[in-house]
Design a protein around this motif. Structure first.
Motif, PDB file in Angstrom:
ATOM      1  N   LEU A  68       0.846  -1.189   0.000  1.00 23.73           N
ATOM      2  CA  LEU A  68       0.000   0.000   0.000  1.00 23.73           C
ATOM      3  C   LEU A  68       0.882   1.239   0.000  1.00 23.73           C
ATOM      4  N   GLY A  69       0.414   2.278  -0.704  1.00 22.48           N
ATOM      5  CA  GLY A  69       1.237   3.459  -0.893  1.00 22.48           C
ATOM      6  C   GLY A  69       1.626   4.177   0.373  1.00 22.48           C
ATOM      7  N   ASP A  70       0.767   4.151   1.385  1.00 19.16           N
ATOM      8  CA  ASP A  70       1.050   4.941   2.590  1.00 19.16           C
ATOM      9  C   ASP A  70       2.078   4.307   3.506  1.00 19.16           C
ATOM     10  N   MET A  81      11.835   5.558  -2.034  1.00 26.04           N
ATOM     11  CA  MET A  81      11.549   4.571  -3.078  1.00 26.04           C
ATOM     12  C   MET A  81      10.803   5.210  -4.244  1.00 26.04           C
ATOM     13  N   VAL A  82      11.000   4.658  -5.433  1.00 29.78           N
ATOM     14  CA  VAL A  82      10.199   5.028  -6.598  1.00 29.78           C
ATOM     15  C   VAL A  82       8.952   4.149  -6.582  1.00 29.78           C
ATOM     16  N   ALA A  83       7.772   4.746  -6.700  1.00 33.19           N
ATOM     17  CA  ALA A  83       6.510   3.994  -6.614  1.00 33.19           C
ATOM     18  C   ALA A  83       5.687   4.190  -7.885  1.00 33.19           C
ATOM     19  N   VAL A  84       5.239   3.096  -8.460  1.00 32.69           N
ATOM     20  CA  VAL A  84       4.418   3.104  -9.678  1.00 32.69           C
ATOM     21  C   VAL A  84       3.039   2.559  -9.325  1.00 32.69           C
ATOM     22  N   PRO A  85       1.969   3.295  -9.616  1.00 32.03           N
ATOM     23  CA  PRO A  85       0.623   2.808  -9.252  1.00 32.03           C
ATOM     24  C   PRO A  85       0.314   1.452  -9.877  1.00 32.03           C
ATOM     25  N   LEU A  86      -0.223   0.572  -9.052  1.00 35.64           N
ATOM     26  CA  LEU A  86      -0.625  -0.752  -9.522  1.00 35.64           C
ATOM     27  C   LEU A  86      -2.140  -0.889  -9.519  1.00 35.64           C
ATOM     28  N   SER A  87      -2.793  -0.287  -8.541  1.00 38.35           N
ATOM     29  CA  SER A  87      -4.248  -0.366  -8.438  1.00 38.35           C
ATOM     30  C   SER A  87      -4.807   1.037  -8.285  1.00 38.35           C
ATOM     31  N   GLY A  88      -6.122   1.137  -8.331  1.00 42.93           N
ATOM     32  CA  GLY A  88      -6.785   2.383  -8.003  1.00 42.93           C
ATOM     33  C   GLY A  88      -6.928   2.519  -6.504  1.00 42.93           C
ATOM     34  N   GLU A  89      -7.754   3.475  -6.075  1.00 44.34           N
ATOM     35  CA  GLU A  89      -7.992   3.647  -4.653  1.00 44.34           C
ATOM     36  C   GLU A  89      -8.577   2.373  -4.046  1.00 44.34           C
ATOM     37  N   GLN A  90      -8.278   2.163  -2.782  1.00 42.49           N
ATOM     38  CA  GLN A  90      -8.785   1.010  -2.055  1.00 42.49           C
ATOM     39  C   GLN A  90      -9.747   1.476  -0.963  1.00 42.49           C
TER      40      GLN A  90
END
Length: 309
Positions: free
Chosen positions: A145-147, A153-162
């Motif tokens: 989870l993004g938070d 770190m470099v973060a690339v979105p995998l999903s939409g909001e949860q």
């Protein structure tokens, strides 16, 4: 002091696997070669780096210092060496640490389509909810989870909001009634989840009029297995709490019922994350590009239009 530098990757494999047999399998050599290599490295350094027993392998204090010193430079060297080969034919072992609740990644289609697109990349996925440095752990990337992803770190979105949901079976609610506020949950039988045996159960967090709060639920049933949690809820064992994606099939079939939705706002979803874009290995670049294409295609399918990149 003259050392055989070829022994350093061998030492890192032992440090990361904490097992001679696993390190040997990872490097494609014999256990005897691992043992002899560690002995030669220790002789060259003049100090023990590994404590061995018949059942376990543990680094000494000197071994831990050497591991910490080598881990990041060695990862960068290996990445740079892979880049020399160019991007035309990504290959090698791609190690990914994925949280057990990342349904978008673990459901299968993303990994299966990646394996089909890149037959020369071996995908090694470790499902874990432990918090650790993926670089020190020998992983190329992680999914969380993004938070909770580190800022460097470099973060690339995998999903939409949860969104998290509170659910139970219709039979449970028929027998025990519906809580009308999250604080009413303390009067109900609850089923909790914890990531590992030595951690506290996951907190049940809510929000009301923009203010976050949590409820001190004391689960009667606690587990680190999402499957048991779901099955216990389906059997009328109590109320449980997790991501909506975890329960979606059961909610759609009416086997579980969601409540208290007004107290559960959405939040940022899952991301593929990794240490740096500099000298990114072709195998990791292939995964990043595939994740982005996969997400765009899924959004296009859902909306009927091609989204902006």
């Amino acid at each position: 002091m003259m050392l055989d530098l070829n022994l350093l990757p061998l030492f890192l494999a032992v440090a990361e696997e904490a097992n001679f047999v696993a390190a040997a399998a990872r490097l494609g050599v014999t256990r005897s070669a691992i043992s002899q290599g560690i002995r030669r490295l220790e002789d060259g350094c003049g100090i023990a780096l590994v404590t061995r027993t018949t059942r376990s392998v543990r680094l000494t204090e000197a071994g831990e210092r050497l591991r910490d010193t080598l881990s990041r430079p060695m990862a960068e060297v290996l990445s740079a060496l892979e880049d020399v080969g160019g991007n035309a034919n990504p290959h090698g072992v791609l190690r990914i640490a994925v949280t057990s609740i990342a349904e978008d990644f673990l459901s299968g289609p993303l990994v299966a389509s990646f394996a089909e697109a890149y037959p020369n990349i071996i995908v090694d996925v470790t499902v874990t909810d432990d918090t650790f440095d993926i670089v020190a752990g020998g992983f190329d990337a992680g999914v969380r989870l993004g938070d909770v992803i580190e800022q460097d770190m470099v973060a690339v979105p995998l999903s939409g909001e949860q969104k998290e949901v509170v659910v139970a079976s219709p039979a449970y609610f028929e027998a025990h009634g519906f809580p009308t506020h999250p604080r009413d949950l303390i009067h109900h039988r609850c089923i909790g989840w914890r990531p590992s045996p030595d951690t506290a159960p996951y907190r049940w967090e809510f929000a009301q009029e923009g203010e976050a709060f949590d409820v001190s639920v004391e689960p009667q049933i606690t587990t680190n297995d999402l499957r048991l949690m779901i099955r216990a809820a389906l059997a009328g064992g109590g109320i449980t709490f997790a991501l909506e994606e975890t329960f979606r099939p059961y909610l759609e079939r009416g086997e579980l019922v969601s409540i208290l939705e007004d107290y559960l706002p959405p939040f940022p979803g899952f991301f593929l994350y990794f240490p740096s874009r500099h000298n990114m290995a072709p195998k990791l670049r292939a995964l990043v590009d595939h994740v982005q294409r996969f997400r765009r295609e899924r959004l296009r399918t859902k909306t009927g239009a091609t989204p902006l990149a």
